[in-house]
Scaffold this active site. Structure first.
Site, PDB file in Angstrom:
ATOM      1  N   ASP A 340      19.588  13.488 -43.688  1.00  0.00           N
ATOM      2  CA  ASP A 340      19.411  12.059 -43.448  1.00  0.00           C
ATOM      3  C   ASP A 340      18.133  11.589 -44.138  1.00  0.00           C
ATOM      4  OD1 ASP A 340      20.103   9.602 -41.806  1.00  0.00           O
ATOM      5  OD2 ASP A 340      18.065  10.002 -41.092  1.00  0.00           O
ATOM      6  N   GLU A 371      20.734  11.810 -48.462  1.00  0.00           N
ATOM      7  CA  GLU A 371      20.616  10.412 -48.868  1.00  0.00           C
ATOM      8  C   GLU A 371      19.348  10.255 -49.710  1.00  0.00           C
ATOM      9  OE1 GLU A 371      22.337   7.718 -45.313  1.00  0.00           O
ATOM     10  OE2 GLU A 371      20.594   8.914 -44.759  1.00  0.00           O
TER      11      GLU A 371
END
Length: 686
Positions: A340, A371
């Site tokens: 994340d 990400e």
């Protein structure tokens, strides 16, 4: 998410220079008893406390003992107790020169009590399910990798999913095979459904111990995605049948992973090392000011948008990330990790993670991707290079990232709900971008070292589902409940609660503002582009049956009824599910798709056509038929030998299908129906 600049402090934070310790930390069972070691270099004294239970509100709760810890090398504190303390709970009192005393659970703990408030000494060998020593993740070639993302609760929260009530929404739901919709044996659910779909990797939203669900209230209807870490190396208790006894959640988590492996799936863990549930966390209580980034004026950095950013560039937290990922891979047999907001983690730490897991048996097969962005600016130490888009090329070639450029070209910008893309109204504008996207953006700025570094996708847990994005862009006047429900009788609200019946894909559309058949065509094209693009294909669970969250783009704490996988909808949208099955089978049967050159073919302005090996692939986003000349000589000149292997118009029963003809010049011409996605296979050369 935006792509902010890399805000760097003007000066080095002095606390980042604290001594680094490379020995073992946490509680460790030894031949002589139990050893406890913590890193707290700014502390004046540390006291270990032992308890019978994980909280004071449980039967049998009592304090067992307190032991002062001795100062050790490089900022450590240590104590050994000549007893085997497996199953005993503990925490620390950490005293500082200014008189402050912090109660702290162990940041390095591998087990914890209810809500993670106290750590637990654990004999990990006793948490292994039967056959764990033989458990291995499946070996799946790169060309067959297809990732399906789900939440442990979403997977089985539908009351009609066929999983026993005591296991619904929990780890053990994944252990039930052969499930189907209640009263409908022909409609598979959960693991039974997943095996039929054909995906090969299951990515699970966070299942470490997180803080946004109260584990003492299991029947309270709480729901959260879990991006709120409290104890990184401990499974989440609300997913277990008993959150009070620390060993239970570990055993049941391992049992889930074992069941997924047995069914043929890799297990990918969503990890959140970029921030914590609160800035008042165990790390900061142990060493105040060290583990969370501060700006030059001492304020907490907030690049995560969650109130704090962890400082991966500080040696002891960088080490922690490496150790934690390696621990999950080794102890829990995790096959991959999704990071994340990886754009908040420094590239050096990410590369160290790669090197560490590579050293494990079979570790080079572990997937790593994340990400490459953040919510806003952070406050890193001078000279730090983050693993965002700007630093992506500093990453090992086996660390990947989500490609938002592909996502936005196909369906429209993620931050603007009403902005369309190639499949939903702007075919001519986005066709050039889509042609580059399917070839892993070869030749573009930021081209990856390896096409498989790009995670190619159009929907994930956050932002609008693909179907909801299509509703937002293809329903004049705004979507209605009937649009969200894809024309189902009963409307979307009932369906989202797992109660919808009736209807057929592209059938009854009363009350809709959009053309459901056209929206399904857009969905089918989007799926086709992702599944045939170079890179790693990824989809949100339920994308394959037009999953809706009624237009909610951030359902992280919304009711379980909005978030759950509606298995009735999956049955009703069987033709769309079958289309995804076909595409996945094509993907797995043609490994050249993952890295092979996707050569763009001359085509109409609203067509993205490309050739990969002997496959000719075309998406016609226009509202009129088009054609594609593909060959004029050799074995390929015989139109009768061309084989159509996928056609969205036939799969969704919305057209006569793509045909092959011979043009006036003798060239083989593929007829492309309007709003279609087709795959043809050329005849083998003589």
């Amino acid at each position: 998410m935006t792509q902010p600049r890399d805000y760097q402090r003007a000066t080095v934070n002095p606390i980042s220079m604290l001594p680094v310790y490379d020995g073992e930390l946490g509680a460790r069972l030894t031949a002589d008893g139990t050893a406890f070691t913590v890193w707290a270099p700014t502390a004046e004294a540390v006291t270990l406390r032992l308890f019978a239970t994980g909280s004071d509100d449980e039967p049998g709760a009592r304090a067992i003992a307190e032991r002062p810890m001795a100062s050790g090398p490089r900022g450590t504190w240590h104590v050994e107790i000549p007893e085997w303390l497996a199953g005993v709970y503990y925490d620390f009192l950490v005293a500082f020169p200014d008189g402050t005393v912090n109660r702290v659970a162990d940041p390095w703990a591998r087990a914890a009590g209810v809500n993670g408030a106290r750590s637990m000494v654990v004999d990990l060998a006793q948490t292994d399910p039967e056959g764990w020593d033989e458990d291995r993740g499946p070996e799946i070639p790169d060309g067959e990798l297809v990732v399906w993302e789900t939440h442990i609760g979403d997977f089985s929260n539908d009351p009609d999913c066929g999983v026993p009530a005591e296991h619904r929404g929990r780890f053990l739901a994944f252990t039930h095979d052969g499930t189907h919709i209640t009263g409908d044996p022909a409609s598979p659910t959960c693991l039974n459904y997943l095996k039929r779909l054909g995906v090969t990797c299951v990515q699970l939203l966070p299942f470490y111990d997180y803080g946004s669900v109260d584990e003492t209230l299991p029947e309270d209807g709480q729901f959260n995605w879990g991006y709120d870490p409290v104890n990184y190396n401990v499974p989440e208790g609300s997913y277990s049948t008993d959150p009070y006894h620390g060993e239970v959640r570990i055993r049941e988590c391992k049992t889930m992973i074992q069941a997924l492996h047995r069914a043929g799936f890799k297990v990918i863990m969503d990890v959140v090392y970029n921030h914590m549930y609160s800035a008042d966390n165990w790390f900061e209580r142990m060493v105040p000011g060290y583990f969370c980034r501060r700006t030059d004026d001492g304020a907490l950095a907030n690049g995560s948008g969650c109130g704090n950013d962890t400082a991966s560039e500080h040696a002891m937290f960088g080490r922690y990330i490496v150790d934690s990922v390696t621990y999950w891979a080794r102890e829990y047999h995790i096959d991959g990790f999704r990071f994340d907001l990886m754009g908040l983690i420094d590239a050096e730490t990410m590369n160290a993670v790669r090197a560490s897991v590579d050293a494990l048996p079979g570790g080079r097969g572990i997937l790593l991707y994340g990400e490459p962005w953040s919510a806003t600016d952070s406050a890193v130490e001078p000279g730090t290079i983050l693993a965002n888009k700007g630093g992506a090329l500093r990453l090992d070639r086996r660390i990947g990232w989500f490609c938002d450029a592909t996502r936005d070209a196909i369906k429209g910008h993620v931050l603007y709900a009403d902005q369309a893309g190639f499949v939903n109204g702007l075919g001519r504008a986005f066709a050039p971008s889509v042609r580059k996207a399917v070839d892993a953006w070869h030749g573009a700025v930021g081209e990856p070292k390896d096409p498989m570094q790009l995670v190619q996708y159009v929907s994930a847990h956050d932002d609008l589902t693909l179907w909801d994005k299509l509703c937002a862009t293809m329903c004049p006047g705004g979507p209605t409940e009937a649009d969200y429900a894809a024309g189902a009788a009963g409307g979307a609200t009932g369906e989202a609660a797992g109660r919808a019946g009736g209807g057929a894909a592209g059938g009854e559309t009363g009350g809709c503002h959009g053309d459901i058949a056209d929206m399904l065509a857009a969905n089918a094209m989007a799926a086709g582009l992702v599944m045939t693009a170079a890179g790693l294909p990824f989809l949100l669970s339920g994308e394959e049956f037009a999953r809706t969250k009624l237009g909610c783009s951030d359902s992280f704490d919304k009711p379980a009824e909005l978030n759950l996988l509606d298995w009735h909808r999956a049955a009703r949208m069987a033709s769309l599910v079958e289309w995804y099955r076909t595409l996945i089978a094509v993907r797995r049967g043609h490994p050249e798709l993952c890295r092979g050159a996707h050569v763009a073919l001359p085509a109409g302005p609203e067509v993205a056509a490309y050739r990969v090996g002997d496959l000719v692939i075309a998406a016609n986003a226009g509202y009129r038929p088009d054609e594609l000349a593909v060959s004029s000589g050799g074995a390929e000149a015989d139109a009768a030998l061309w084989r159509r292997i996928a056609d969205s118009t036939q799969a969704l029963a919305c057209g006569g299908g793509s045909q092959v003809t011979v043009g006036p010049s003798g060239a083989v011409v593929l007829q492309l129906p309007e709003r279609s996605f087709v795959i043809w296979q050329a005849p083998a050369a003589a």
